[in-house]
Design an enzyme around this catalytic site. Structure first.
Site, PDB file in Angstrom:
ATOM      1  N   HIS A 123      48.135  35.869  33.617  1.00 49.83           N
ATOM      2  CA  HIS A 123      47.383  35.104  34.599  1.00 49.83           C
ATOM      3  C   HIS A 123      45.878  35.248  34.422  1.00 49.83           C
ATOM      4  O   HIS A 123      45.093  34.715  35.202  1.00 49.83           O
ATOM      5  CB  HIS A 123      47.805  35.575  36.003  1.00 49.83           C
ATOM      6  CG  HIS A 123      47.436  34.649  37.107  1.00 49.83           C
ATOM      7  ND1 HIS A 123      46.563  35.012  38.121  1.00 49.83           N
ATOM      8  CD2 HIS A 123      47.808  33.379  37.387  1.00 49.83           C
ATOM      9  CE1 HIS A 123      46.419  34.011  38.963  1.00 49.83           C
ATOM     10  NE2 HIS A 123      47.162  32.996  38.555  1.00 49.83           N
ATOM     11  N   LYS A 144      41.967  34.887  33.101  1.00 50.41           N
ATOM     12  CA  LYS A 144      41.071  33.816  32.646  1.00 50.41           C
ATOM     13  C   LYS A 144      39.812  34.478  32.103  1.00 50.41           C
ATOM     14  O   LYS A 144      38.922  34.861  32.863  1.00 50.41           O
ATOM     15  CB  LYS A 144      40.693  32.860  33.779  1.00 50.41           C
ATOM     16  CG  LYS A 144      41.856  32.020  34.316  1.00 50.41           C
ATOM     17  CD  LYS A 144      42.522  32.655  35.478  1.00 50.41           C
ATOM     18  CE  LYS A 144      43.575  31.731  36.084  1.00 50.41           C
ATOM     19  NZ  LYS A 144      44.372  32.428  37.127  1.00 50.41           N
ATOM     20  N   ASP A 191      31.001  35.431  20.702  1.00 49.13           N
ATOM     21  CA  ASP A 191      30.154  36.232  19.803  1.00 49.13           C
ATOM     22  C   ASP A 191      30.022  37.682  20.270  1.00 49.13           C
ATOM     23  O   ASP A 191      29.035  38.362  19.948  1.00 49.13           O
ATOM     24  CB  ASP A 191      28.769  35.597  19.658  1.00 49.13           C
ATOM     25  CG  ASP A 191      28.804  34.294  18.855  1.00 49.13           C
ATOM     26  OD1 ASP A 191      29.786  34.097  18.109  1.00 49.13           O
ATOM     27  OD2 ASP A 191      27.882  33.489  18.979  1.00 49.13           O
ATOM     28  N   HIS A 218      41.232  28.281  45.864  1.00 51.00           N
ATOM     29  CA  HIS A 218      41.856  28.938  44.717  1.00 51.00           C
ATOM     30  C   HIS A 218      41.089  30.194  44.312  1.00 51.00           C
ATOM     31  O   HIS A 218      41.428  30.847  43.335  1.00 51.00           O
ATOM     32  CB  HIS A 218      41.930  27.965  43.534  1.00 51.00           C
ATOM     33  CG  HIS A 218      42.849  28.394  42.441  1.00 51.00           C
ATOM     34  ND1 HIS A 218      42.401  28.910  41.236  1.00 51.00           N
ATOM     35  CD2 HIS A 218      44.201  28.392  42.361  1.00 51.00           C
ATOM     36  CE1 HIS A 218      43.429  29.193  40.470  1.00 51.00           C
ATOM     37  NE2 HIS A 218      44.539  28.894  41.122  1.00 51.00           N
ATOM     38  N   LYS A 222      39.308  34.015  44.115  1.00 53.22           N
ATOM     39  CA  LYS A 222      39.731  35.407  44.212  1.00 53.22           C
ATOM     40  C   LYS A 222      38.476  36.275  44.144  1.00 53.22           C
ATOM     41  O   LYS A 222      38.181  36.885  43.109  1.00 53.22           O
ATOM     42  CB  LYS A 222      40.677  35.782  43.077  1.00 53.22           C
ATOM     43  CG  LYS A 222      41.903  34.849  42.918  1.00 53.22           C
ATOM     44  CD  LYS A 222      41.677  33.824  41.858  1.00 53.22           C
ATOM     45  CE  LYS A 222      42.926  33.044  41.475  1.00 53.22           C
ATOM     46  NZ  LYS A 222      43.681  32.406  42.514  1.00 53.22           N
ATOM     47  N   ASP A 228      29.834  45.500  52.045  1.00 44.53           N
ATOM     48  CA  ASP A 228      28.480  45.961  52.340  1.00 44.53           C
ATOM     49  C   ASP A 228      27.457  45.188  51.520  1.00 44.53           C
ATOM     50  O   ASP A 228      27.571  43.967  51.400  1.00 44.53           O
ATOM     51  CB  ASP A 228      28.382  47.472  52.139  1.00 44.53           C
ATOM     52  CG  ASP A 228      29.194  48.240  53.183  1.00 44.53           C
ATOM     53  OD1 ASP A 228      29.492  47.658  54.247  1.00 44.53           O
ATOM     54  OD2 ASP A 228      29.548  49.407  52.920  1.00 44.53           O
TER      55      ASP A 228
END
Length: 420
Positions: free
Chosen positions: A121, A123, A128, A296, A298, A303
């Site tokens: 899952h 991404k 380079d 969608h 996450k 603080d």
């Protein structure tokens, strides 16, 4: 897989990094595609979803152009999340020299894929060895506003600095685990110079040594919170300990806010999360539903310094089954910027969840919340009883071209089983 991926240490801060928040496909895609087009040596890309739509074709053009000018390009997609890529899509990349892999490919049975557990899952993009991207945005047109009401609200970050070396080594190791000959890399990742003031940790979750690293860092941050917590997460159904830390923080006076889906891409998502609302709100947590379009993201902040962005939801799949990657950031400037963006979201596009009035069903609701809450306390244990086949990584190979083939037709590849 021939050996397990050695995940990086996730317990030490790496200083000297720079992070830039990228919101939605409008900010993310041009930045990633531009980095690939400017690549000089190599591109590593991992994604759960890659579709053959206008975004996927733009990515294809960038990867193809990089490979054609001699850049080493490595792509890893998930077999469940990216099941229907055309043979020609993969074939042209492979013929240009792209090393194209599929995590846990599997054939459909009556149109349904059964390999739904333990997905890749993550991404991640590394260009380079010096420029990275990580977050929750997939390569599909539904991350653009012009997709319509179902367009997703999401986040990623552009990363520079020494932490990119950890990301780089990780994606190399992930490829080498399945095909040593296809992913050589030097024994030691290069040291990158400091470019900013942010401390960072690259944190992964797998089904071997790092099963709860991402959740553990969340809970450590919640325990340390003194002023504010904002969590924006698409799929929220965490376990007992996570919810307990949120309620404890709220009880000691921390302003704890949770942003969830109000217009879910899957109705069951909202149903599951709403079963926890009363328990959370009675514990002092302020719950908001984002209503403009499917959420969608996450991301979270605590603080004035701590933030995290990545691929991991706060649900059973991400916390106990999937392969995930987040970056944890310690930087006031980034934290404040993320807080401003999330505050605008809450003020302009969210509705606040209030406690339902007491009535004849109040006791039943509390009982339901109590049962669900404590059921999730045991999820990590019974998740271990689920099927644990060892996922494979399939390497796409260029098809042998028939000498009589029509030269006007592009050559195709031997398609990974995931795309069958």
């Amino acid at each position: 897989m021939s050996r397990r991926v050695r995940a990086p240490r996730s317990s030490r801060w790496v200083e000297g990094n720079d992070f830039e928040l990228l919101e939605n496909g409008e900010e993310f895609f041009p930045r990633v595609f531009g980095a690939i087009e400017a690549a000089q040596r190599e591109v590593w890309l991992e994604t759960f979803i890659l579709f053959d739509d206008k975004v996927g074709r733009a990515l294809h053009a960038a990867l193809l152009g990089a490979a054609q000018r001699g850049v080493a390009v490595h792509v890893l997609v998930d077999g469940f999340g990216s099941p229907d890529l055309p043979e020609n899509y993969i074939g042209r990349l492979v013929e240009a020299g792209v090393v194209f892999r599929t995590f846990d490919p599997g054939a459909s049975i009556f149109g349904q894929r059964l390999n739904v557990l333990r997905r890749m899952h993550r991404k991640i993009v590394v260009v380079d060895g010096a420029l990275g991207f990580i977050g929750g945005i997939n390569y599909s047109a539904d991350h653009l506003a012009d997709f319509g009401p179902e367009a997703k609200q999401d986040y990623a970050v552009q990363v520079r600095g020494p932490i990119v070396a950890q990301m780089h080594r990780f994606v190399q190791d992930a490829a080498q685990a399945a095909h040593r000959q296809a992913a050589p890399h030097p024994p030691d990742a290069p040291c990158l110079p400091p470019v900013g003031a942010a401390g960072a940790m690259f944190v992964t979750r797998d089904n071997h040594r790092h099963r709860n690293d991402i959740e553990r860092h969340y809970r450590i941050a919640l325990r340390s919170a003194r002023r504010r917590v904002v969590i924006a997460n698409a799929y929220f159904f965490p376990g007992y300990r996570f919810i307990r830390e949120m309620r404890r923080a709220a009880r000691r006076g921390v302003d704890v806010r949770l942003i969830l889906q109000g217009q879910p891409d899957m109705p069951i998502v909202k149903t599951a999360a709403s079963m926890l609302y009363e328990h959370l709100v009675r514990g002092g947590v302020r719950v908001f539903e984002y209503c403009d379009r499917p959420l969608h993201g996450k991301v979270a902040l605590v603080d004035d310094e701590w933030s995290t962005v990545g691929s991991s939801n706060l649900d059973p799949l991400s916390l106990a089954l999937n392969l995930e990657a987040n970056v944890v950031i310690r930087d006031r400037t980034f934290n404040n910027h993320l807080h401003r963006r999330l505050s605008a979201l809450m003020e302009q596009s969210c509705r606040s969840i209030a406690l339902p009035p007491k009535g004849r069903w109040a006791g039943l609701r509390l009982l339901r919340s109590y049962l669900v809450f404590h059921l999730m306390r045991w999820f990590p244990t019974w998740a271990g009883w689920l099927p644990r086949h060892e996922p494979t990584i399939a390497l796409a190979k260029a098809a042998v071209q028939d000498e009589q083939a029509d030269p006007a037709n592009p050559r195709e590849t031997e398609r990974p089983r995931a795309a069958a």
